[in-house]
Design an enzyme around this catalytic site. Structure first.
Site, short mmCIF file in Angstrom:
data_model
loop_
_atom_site.label_atom_id
_atom_site.label_comp_id
_atom_site.label_asym_id
_atom_site.label_seq_id
_atom_site.Cartn_x
_atom_site.Cartn_y
_atom_site.Cartn_z
N ARG A 1 15.17 -4.65 35.22
CA ARG A 1 13.71 -4.60 35.27
C ARG A 1 13.13 -3.23 34.96
O ARG A 1 12.01 -2.91 35.36
CB ARG A 1 13.17 -5.18 36.60
CG ARG A 1 13.68 -6.59 36.86
CD ARG A 1 12.81 -7.41 37.77
NE ARG A 1 12.01 -8.35 37.00
CZ ARG A 1 11.54 -9.53 37.47
NH1 ARG A 1 11.78 -9.90 38.71
NH2 ARG A 1 10.82 -10.29 36.70
N GLU B 1 6.42 -20.56 34.75
CA GLU B 1 7.47 -19.57 34.49
C GLU B 1 8.85 -20.10 34.87
O GLU B 1 9.06 -20.61 35.98
CB GLU B 1 7.20 -18.27 35.24
CG GLU B 1 8.15 -17.15 34.80
CD GLU B 1 7.76 -15.78 35.34
OE1 GLU B 1 6.94 -15.70 36.27
OE2 GLU B 1 8.30 -14.78 34.81
N PHE C 1 14.05 -10.99 31.71
CA PHE C 1 14.89 -10.67 32.88
C PHE C 1 15.60 -11.92 33.40
O PHE C 1 16.80 -11.90 33.68
CB PHE C 1 14.02 -10.05 33.98
CG PHE C 1 14.70 -9.98 35.33
CD1 PHE C 1 15.68 -9.04 35.59
CD2 PHE C 1 14.36 -10.89 36.32
CE1 PHE C 1 16.31 -8.99 36.83
CE2 PHE C 1 14.99 -10.84 37.57
CZ PHE C 1 15.97 -9.89 37.83
N HIS C 2 14.86 -13.01 33.51
CA HIS C 2 15.45 -14.27 33.99
C HIS C 2 16.36 -14.90 32.94
O HIS C 2 17.42 -15.42 33.25
CB HIS C 2 14.34 -15.25 34.41
CG HIS C 2 13.43 -14.69 35.45
ND1 HIS C 2 13.84 -14.42 36.74
CD2 HIS C 2 12.13 -14.32 35.40
CE1 HIS C 2 12.84 -13.92 37.43
NE2 HIS C 2 11.78 -13.84 36.63
N ALA D 1 5.37 -19.06 39.06
CA ALA D 1 5.96 -20.30 39.61
C ALA D 1 4.85 -21.18 40.18
O ALA D 1 4.85 -21.54 41.36
CB ALA D 1 6.99 -19.96 40.68
N ASP E 1 10.77 -15.20 30.50
CA ASP E 1 10.83 -13.81 30.95
C ASP E 1 12.25 -13.32 30.65
O ASP E 1 13.22 -13.95 31.10
CB ASP E 1 10.52 -13.80 32.46
CG ASP E 1 10.63 -12.43 33.11
OD1 ASP E 1 11.49 -11.64 32.71
OD2 ASP E 1 9.85 -12.17 34.06
N GLU F 1 15.69 -16.83 42.55
CA GLU F 1 14.27 -16.78 42.92
C GLU F 1 13.62 -18.16 43.00
O GLU F 1 12.62 -18.33 43.70
CB GLU F 1 13.50 -15.90 41.92
CG GLU F 1 13.97 -14.46 41.97
CD GLU F 1 13.21 -13.55 41.02
OE1 GLU F 1 11.99 -13.73 40.87
OE2 GLU F 1 13.84 -12.66 40.46
N GLU G 1 6.95 -6.46 32.29
CA GLU G 1 6.88 -6.62 33.75
C GLU G 1 7.97 -5.76 34.40
O GLU G 1 8.91 -6.30 34.98
CB GLU G 1 7.05 -8.10 34.11
CG GLU G 1 6.68 -8.41 35.55
CD GLU G 1 7.07 -9.83 35.98
OE1 GLU G 1 8.03 -10.39 35.42
OE2 GLU G 1 6.43 -10.33 36.91
O1 LIG Z 1 9.16 -12.70 37.01
C1 LIG Z 1 8.59 -12.87 38.06
C2 LIG Z 1 9.32 -12.79 39.35
O2 LIG Z 1 10.62 -12.39 39.19
C3 LIG Z 1 7.14 -13.25 38.06
O3 LIG Z 1 6.62 -13.12 36.77
C4 LIG Z 1 6.21 -12.48 38.98
O4 LIG Z 1 6.76 -11.29 39.41
C5 LIG Z 1 5.75 -13.30 40.15
O5 LIG Z 1 5.19 -14.49 39.67
C6 LIG Z 1 4.70 -12.59 41.02
O6 LIG Z 1 3.52 -12.37 40.30
MN LIG Z 2 8.09 -12.66 35.11
#
Ligand SMILES: O=C(CO)[C@H](O)[C@H](O)[C@H](O)CO
Ligand SMILES: [Mn+2]
Length: 289
Positions: free
Chosen positions: A215, A150, A185-186, A107, A183, A156, A244
């Site tokens: 995750r 990101e 997950f998001h 971010a 990502d 978040e 991640e």
């Molecule tokens: O997906 C993320 C947070 O949920 C990010 O990639 C990292 O965890 C964050 O920038 C800390 O490095």
């Molecule tokens: Mn991430």
């Protein structure tokens, strides 16, 4: 396509030393290690030179991740904070470059994780974020670094929640070294379609994080990996895929990521390593590379 892992999988603190993990991930078969840039300014030049050498010796490429603190927020309404953010990024990028790092993601345009006890000004934060990233883009470019913005889920961060929002932001910045980062997950929380989101990012996709909906390491859950792989192939993605996983409770990482139960199933380090190795084989098979 190259495959990596964020070293925070094994750690509880963003400040944990990442040097020793270079050899470990090489032994597990990864091409890339992602390191946290949060505390890189505390490393000496000698530390950084030793890590760079270790990466060369082990055939490992480094990438960096960062969740800027509130005091370093490039989109803050407070101009003093924005200036502190710019100074922090210039110092951080200078040190990141000492590790031959070409990609920093997170971010960068905001801060992380967002404090939602305060009112949110999405329009203002976005506008200041575009300006803030524009203001550090050339500095990064001169060091050969891509800034990968990101897209995060709503819990978040509020500025960019979808690939379409990420693309519009990056187009507004209009610098060739500023890219979109997704990502899984998001995406699982925010996107209607994984494939559409990846295709929307298309040639602007600069970095890609993977993880299951809780995750765990890729392959243990229900993210539609085949669809993700097809879309990455369709856009001819040749960048890095960094898994991640966050599975441990405790410390600042456990708290920032909201890990409130042990997702390792009581794994010791050897089992954690084995899970990473198996997930890497799964990722290469289903995503390519
Ligand atoms: O997906 C993320 C947070 O949920 C990010 O990639 C990292 O965890 C964050 O920038 C800390 O490095
Ligand atoms: Mn991430």
């Amino acid at each position: 396509m190259k495959h990596g892992i964020y070293y925070s999988y094994w750690e509880h603190e963003w400040s944990a030393k990442f040097g020793p993990y270079v050899e470990k991930v090489a032994k597990l078969g990864f091409d890339v290690i992602e390191v946290a840039a949060h505390h890189i300014n505390e490393y000496s030049d000698a530390d950084l030179a030793a890590i760079k050498q270790s990466a060369r010796d082990n055939g490992i490429i480094l990438t960096a991740g960062i969740g800027p603190s509130r005091a370093k927020n490039l989109s803050s309404p407070d101009s003093t904070v924005r200036a502190a953010g710019k100074a922090f990024f210039e110092q951080t990028l200078t040190n990141v470059a000492k590790l031959d790092i070409k990609t920093i993601g997170g971010a960068l345009h905001s801060y992380w994780p967002v404090d939602y006890t305060q009112p949110v000004d999405k329009v203002g934060d976005r506008a200041r974020g575009v300006e803030g990233i524009y203001g550090i883009a050339d500095f990064a470019n001169d060091l050969g670094i891509n800034l990968c913005i990101e897209v995060l889920n709503r819990f978040e961060n509020h500025v960019l929640n979808t690939a379409a929002e990420g693309v519009a932001f990056v187009n507004d910045v209009g610098k060739s070294n500023v890219k979109v980062m997704l990502d899984t997950f998001h995406m699982n929380i925010e996107e209607d379609s994984f494939g559409d989101a990846i295709r929307t990012a298309g040639p602007l996709l600069g970095h890609f994080h993977t993880g299951e909906s809780n995750r765990r390491v890729p392959g243990k859950g229900r993210i539609p990996w085949h669809e993700v792989g097809l879309a990455l192939r369709k856009i001819h993605y040749t960048g890095v895929v960094v898994m991640e996983p966050f599975v441990k409770t405790g410390g600042t990482i456990g708290s920032d990521i909201r890990v409130w139960r042990d997702l390792t199933d009581g794994a010791d380090e050897a089992k954690m390593d084995e899970d990473a190795r198996n997930s890497l084989a799964f990722s290469r098979f289903v995503l390519g590379g």
